[in-house]
Design an enzyme around this catalytic site. Sequence first.
Site, PDB file in Angstrom:
ATOM      1  N   ASP A 295       0.867  -1.179   0.000  1.00  0.00           N
ATOM      2  CA  ASP A 295       0.000   0.000   0.000  1.00  0.00           C
ATOM      3  C   ASP A 295       0.911   1.238   0.000  1.00  0.00           C
ATOM      4  O   ASP A 295       2.142   1.131   0.075  1.00  0.00           O
ATOM      5  CB  ASP A 295      -0.965  -0.022   1.197  1.00  0.00           C
ATOM      6  CG  ASP A 295      -2.184   0.874   0.956  1.00  0.00           C
ATOM      7  OD1 ASP A 295      -2.159   1.694   0.008  1.00  0.00           O
ATOM      8  OD2 ASP A 295      -3.169   0.770   1.714  1.00  0.00           O
TER       9      ASP A 295
HETATM   10  C1  BGC Z   1      -5.060   3.264   0.386  1.00  0.00           C
HETATM   11  C2  BGC Z   1      -5.279   2.275  -0.729  1.00  0.00           C
HETATM   12  C3  BGC Z   1      -5.166   2.961  -2.056  1.00  0.00           C
HETATM   13  C4  BGC Z   1      -3.817   3.641  -2.136  1.00  0.00           C
HETATM   14  C5  BGC Z   1      -3.558   4.301  -3.473  1.00  0.00           C
HETATM   15  C6  BGC Z   1      -3.828   4.118   0.187  1.00  0.00           C
HETATM   16  O1  BGC Z   1      -3.814   5.180   1.080  1.00  0.00           O
HETATM   17  O2  BGC Z   1      -4.973   2.575   1.614  1.00  0.00           O
HETATM   18  O3  BGC Z   1      -6.522   1.662  -0.577  1.00  0.00           O
HETATM   19  O4  BGC Z   1      -5.356   2.053  -3.091  1.00  0.00           O
HETATM   20  O5  BGC Z   1      -3.738   4.614  -1.132  1.00  0.00           O
HETATM   21  O6  BGC Z   1      -4.269   5.441  -3.653  1.00  0.00           O
END
Ligand code: BGC
Length: 775
Positions: A295
């Site tokens: 993530d």
């Molecule tokens: C989130 C994810 C997301 C990623 C990209 C993160 O802060 O937890 O769910 O896909 O950002 O935007």
Amino acid sequence: MKKLMFIAAVAFSTAIFAQEIVTRSVQSYQTDSYKAKKKVFVEALLSKMTLMEKIGQLNLPSAGDFTTGQAQSSNIGKKIEDGLVGGLFNIKGAEKIQAVQKVAVEKSRLKIPLIFGMDVIHGYETNFPIPLGLAASWDMKLIQQSARVAANEAASDGISWTFSPMTDISREPRWGRISEGSGEDPYLGSEIAKAMVYGYQGKDLSLKNTIMACVKHFALYGAGEAGRDYNTVDMSRIRMFNEYFQPYKAAIDAGVGSVMASFNEVDGIPATGNKWLQTDVLRNMWGFKGFVVSDYTGINEMIDHGMGDLQQVSALALNAGVDMDMVGEGFLTTLKKSLDDGKVSQATIDEATRRILEAKYDLGLFENPYQYGDPKWAAKEVYSQENRNIARNTAAQSMVLLKNDKQVLPLKARGTIAVIGPLVNNSLNMAGTWSVGAKHANSVSLMKGLQDNFGKDVQFISAKGSNIDYSEKLENIYAAHGKLTDRDNRSKEILLKEAVDVANKADVIILAIGESAEMSGESSSRTHIDIPQSQVDLLNELKKTGKPIAMVLFTGRPLALTNVKDVPDAILNVWFSGTEAGNAISDVLFGKINPSGKLPVTFPRSLGQIPLYYNHKNTGRPLSPEKTEKCEYERFKSNFMDECNTPLYPFGFGLSYTQFKYGDMSVSTSDLKGNQTLQASVTVTNSGNFDGAEVVQLYIRDLVGSITRPVKELKGFQKVFLKKGESQKVTFNITPEDLKFYNSSLIYDWESGDFDIMIGTNSDEVQRTKITWNK
Ligand code: BGC
């Protein structure tokens, strides 16, 4: 009065589903010769790559059109030329994406195309209801179709990879991201996970309108302590496997191309560096063949988790099975040194690179790097009227009628209706959380939807009535990401008086209250899960007018509605229903569509009951059914002195404008052996005055087990459409597969014994029959 036509909910949804329904994973369509060709291609390419080009494939910077975390990457263009970027996300627009792709394909040494990702969570520019709302439709065709529309739009605009579906089970209404998932149930969550993967990926990922899905957040992100985002998770393996893991596994079985590691820890090790999770479970037990992405700065965050410095945590992530580093550039800046130091092996770097290249191959990017992103196609596809029609219908199907005394709903299209509430004229808040691709100004506000659809027959008059919250400071926090709430700085007395004056001129009041869009979503945990007091005061003031009140509830989470539920005559939970919100809410309020949504998550009576979920264990001191029903306290039983055990609205609950009568349940036999199939049936009759759809639900209880078993578990559901007066026999075929669970040795099997088979309209109101099933 103009007579309104009831549109047959289910018939409508299937009629407009032009695209074929997919029921098998994309991988299952791939032939051996395709796989052999892919292998030859990828190995040849791999053999030409330098170490840094390989590490470059593992690097996923954010382009910064929008950000979801602290960091942004710099100097991306130069890095792409140098072969140091594998993919890019947070960049929007076909032309922009093609221009970046051109750099990769024409200027980098090996011309390896980039993969372009985005959080296309519940639609691209045409937004569907938030995922929790989509789940409430219990309509897998509609859900698959919503993902298909999202994929079409995103692909036409250059996106080849979506960070969806989010399949985190959650029993935590305090957690803002409960809005992004499918609720509390492993079975429903698994069905939805499959539908989403099939919708995005289709049968052939190399087609220009199919995009790679990414199941997230692996794993257990929805179980953070106290619902505080990113917080510690501690859970038994029995619970992981039987409850929380199932929807991720369903997505893997459906052939999802990628997996995103979660921010939280699992069993004492952050998921991003957890080899047991990312390799032993994901790859060795479940056979996942795609790639794992961290993530957003998830690798770097392991420093704060206390797992070491950047070099250490990057090596930890790679060795655990994470292939791609989102934003943090820990891989890019430390893996070479870790290889020299013997902390990671060449084979591990090669394997991660191979997985990224294979994904690009499957997406058809080597054949045509520019196939995603076609400005002409995008101009036709993105936010098209056809897509918006689908979104409008889907939104209406996701709404849940929680209360409808004296049949206040559907409203009659005549006279004067007061439309009151802080978000009545607010299009920015309609799409809800995680709608990064949306152009919010285009979303249909409640007032616009009402005016456009019924303005000829009804005089709508409106007032704000209150702000979202009395506290300006809190309201600013709620709107921090730009979904402004148009705070009105007049005193609360003036706002209330204006609303009462407007209400006094009307025959009926539509009162839209609840949360604003960003009160749920990432980084949006709340310790109070009720409607803010400013809006409760508004409701109570309006009640004094004596006019009927139809309450429209905006929410991204289960709210404790105990203090408001008796006040309005009707409550329609519309979640955040997307781009077409105002139109869809009007369709349901005026009965063009009869609501058929059912809650995918329990609505508690109070905060203190949390976690509260229907598939709980019995304990050794369960409260008796009679006491439970009457909400009476009993000493030395598992209950509270000051609160009932039961929820306000149970899982699976939802009313209709019509009534459904259940006949007596029957089973084909009550004594089974081995691999037989049991038929459990019930006849459902639409005994009310409107056509409508009902979700008939099957639950099973395993009465004796080698481990304690839940009091009931959803094992099937069927959404049936019945014209008024019509009856239908609904039959569930049950096999030993439906009885299986992970035992204390984590072996997945069923055990002989007695079972309760239950069928009903929600998890609480069921008929039950006991059967015996032996091996
Ligand atoms: C989130 C994810 C997301 C990623 C990209 C993160 O802060 O937890 O769910 O896909 O950002 O935007």
